[in-house]
Motif scaffolding. Structure first.
Motif, PDB file in Angstrom:
ATOM      1  N   ALA A 155      31.113 -59.533 -42.350  1.00 49.19           N
ATOM      2  CA  ALA A 155      31.027 -60.452 -41.499  1.00 49.19           C
ATOM      3  C   ALA A 155      31.027 -61.399 -41.782  1.00 49.19           C
ATOM      4  N   GLY A 156      30.584 -61.590 -43.259  1.00 47.66           N
ATOM      5  CA  GLY A 156      29.947 -63.246 -44.061  1.00 47.66           C
ATOM      6  C   GLY A 156      29.155 -63.443 -43.723  1.00 47.66           C
ATOM      7  N   LYS A 157      28.305 -63.472 -43.459  1.00 46.25           N
ATOM      8  CA  LYS A 157      26.859 -64.333 -43.031  1.00 46.25           C
ATOM      9  C   LYS A 157      25.537 -63.606 -43.824  1.00 46.25           C
ATOM     10  N   VAL A 158      26.152 -62.488 -44.532  1.00 45.38           N
ATOM     11  CA  VAL A 158      25.030 -62.485 -44.999  1.00 45.38           C
ATOM     12  C   VAL A 158      25.388 -61.912 -46.410  1.00 45.38           C
ATOM     13  N   LYS A 159      24.679 -62.178 -48.303  1.00 47.27           N
ATOM     14  CA  LYS A 159      25.865 -62.163 -49.306  1.00 47.27           C
ATOM     15  C   LYS A 159      24.859 -60.801 -49.756  1.00 47.27           C
ATOM     16  N   ALA A 160      23.194 -61.125 -49.655  1.00 41.05           N
ATOM     17  CA  ALA A 160      22.323 -60.460 -50.574  1.00 41.05           C
ATOM     18  C   ALA A 160      22.713 -58.915 -50.224  1.00 41.05           C
ATOM     19  N   ARG A 161      23.152 -57.407 -51.107  1.00 42.97           N
ATOM     20  CA  ARG A 161      23.182 -56.896 -50.904  1.00 42.97           C
ATOM     21  C   ARG A 161      21.273 -56.417 -50.083  1.00 42.97           C
ATOM     22  N   GLU A 162      20.514 -56.619 -50.540  1.00 43.17           N
ATOM     23  CA  GLU A 162      19.262 -56.564 -50.498  1.00 43.17           C
ATOM     24  C   GLU A 162      19.339 -56.849 -48.634  1.00 43.17           C
ATOM     25  N   ARG A 163      19.546 -58.588 -48.787  1.00 45.83           N
ATOM     26  CA  ARG A 163      18.918 -58.257 -46.867  1.00 45.83           C
ATOM     27  C   ARG A 163      20.214 -57.973 -46.171  1.00 45.83           C
ATOM     28  N   ILE A 164      21.265 -57.637 -46.626  1.00 43.15           N
ATOM     29  CA  ILE A 164      22.271 -55.886 -45.827  1.00 43.15           C
ATOM     30  C   ILE A 164      22.371 -55.322 -45.637  1.00 43.15           C
ATOM     31  N   ALA A 165      21.108 -54.349 -46.279  1.00 44.98           N
ATOM     32  CA  ALA A 165      20.415 -53.309 -46.678  1.00 44.98           C
ATOM     33  C   ALA A 165      19.661 -53.102 -45.386  1.00 44.98           C
ATOM     34  N   VAL A 166      18.939 -53.523 -45.962  1.00 44.61           N
ATOM     35  CA  VAL A 166      17.862 -53.991 -44.329  1.00 44.61           C
ATOM     36  C   VAL A 166      18.429 -53.545 -42.868  1.00 44.61           C
ATOM     37  N   LEU A 167      19.426 -55.488 -42.819  1.00 40.12           N
ATOM     38  CA  LEU A 167      19.733 -55.394 -42.235  1.00 40.12           C
ATOM     39  C   LEU A 167      20.581 -53.854 -41.195  1.00 40.12           C
ATOM     40  N   ALA A 168      21.115 -53.767 -41.916  1.00 41.00           N
ATOM     41  CA  ALA A 168      22.077 -52.039 -41.708  1.00 41.00           C
ATOM     42  C   ALA A 168      20.587 -50.848 -41.432  1.00 41.00           C
ATOM     43  N   ALA A 169      19.151 -50.905 -42.132  1.00 39.27           N
ATOM     44  CA  ALA A 169      18.817 -50.107 -41.844  1.00 39.27           C
ATOM     45  C   ALA A 169      17.848 -50.292 -40.408  1.00 39.27           C
TER      46      ALA A 169
END
Length: 103
Positions: free
Chosen positions: A42-56
Motif C-alpha cells: 500500500a506504500g504508506k508504511v515502510k518500517a518492517r516493525e510498524r508493518i508487523a504491528v499493523l498486521a498483528a
C-alpha cells in the motif's frame, strides 16, 4: 519439537513446530505474509516493525470479529461483545495518522 524455516516478506525465520502442526504453521505464515505484504504494498508504511504491528492488529481484529459474525448469522445466541473495540480502533487510527489506517 521440529524446526521449520519459513519466509515472511522475504525474510527467513527458523520456527519451532509441534509434531503434526506443519500444515497449520504453514497456513499461519502464509496469512501473516499476505497481511504484511499488503500493508507494505500500500506504500504508506515502510518500517518492517510498524508493518508487523499493523498486521498483528489486523489479524487479531479478524479473530475477535469471527465469533461476532458467526453469532450474527445465528441470532438465537447471545454475542460476547469485546470491550469498546471500535473506540480502540479509532484511537489507533488517530495515533497512526499518515502512516496508514488500521483497517
Amino acid at each position: 519439537m521440529k524446526q521449520m524455516e519459513v519466509t515472511i516478506m522475504g525474510q527467513s525465520y527458523l520456527l519451532g513446530c509441534p509434531p503434526g502442526g506443519e500444515a497449520a504453521l504453514t497456513a499461519a505464515v502464509a496469512q501473516v505474509d499476505r497481511e504484511m505484504s499488503a500493508i507494505r504494498d500500500a506504500g504508506k508504511v515502510k518500517a518492517r516493525e510498524r508493518i508487523a504491528v499493523l498486521a498483528a492488529l489486523n489479524l487479531a481484529y479478524q479473530l475477535v470479529e469471527a465469533p461476532r459474525e458467526t453469532t450474527a448469522a445465528a441470532p438465537s445466541q447471545t454475542p460476547d461483545e469485546p470491550p469498546e473495540l471500535d473506540a480502540l480502533i479509532k484511537r489507533l487510527d488517530e495515533a497512526l495518522g499518515h502512516d496508514g489506517q488500521l483497517l
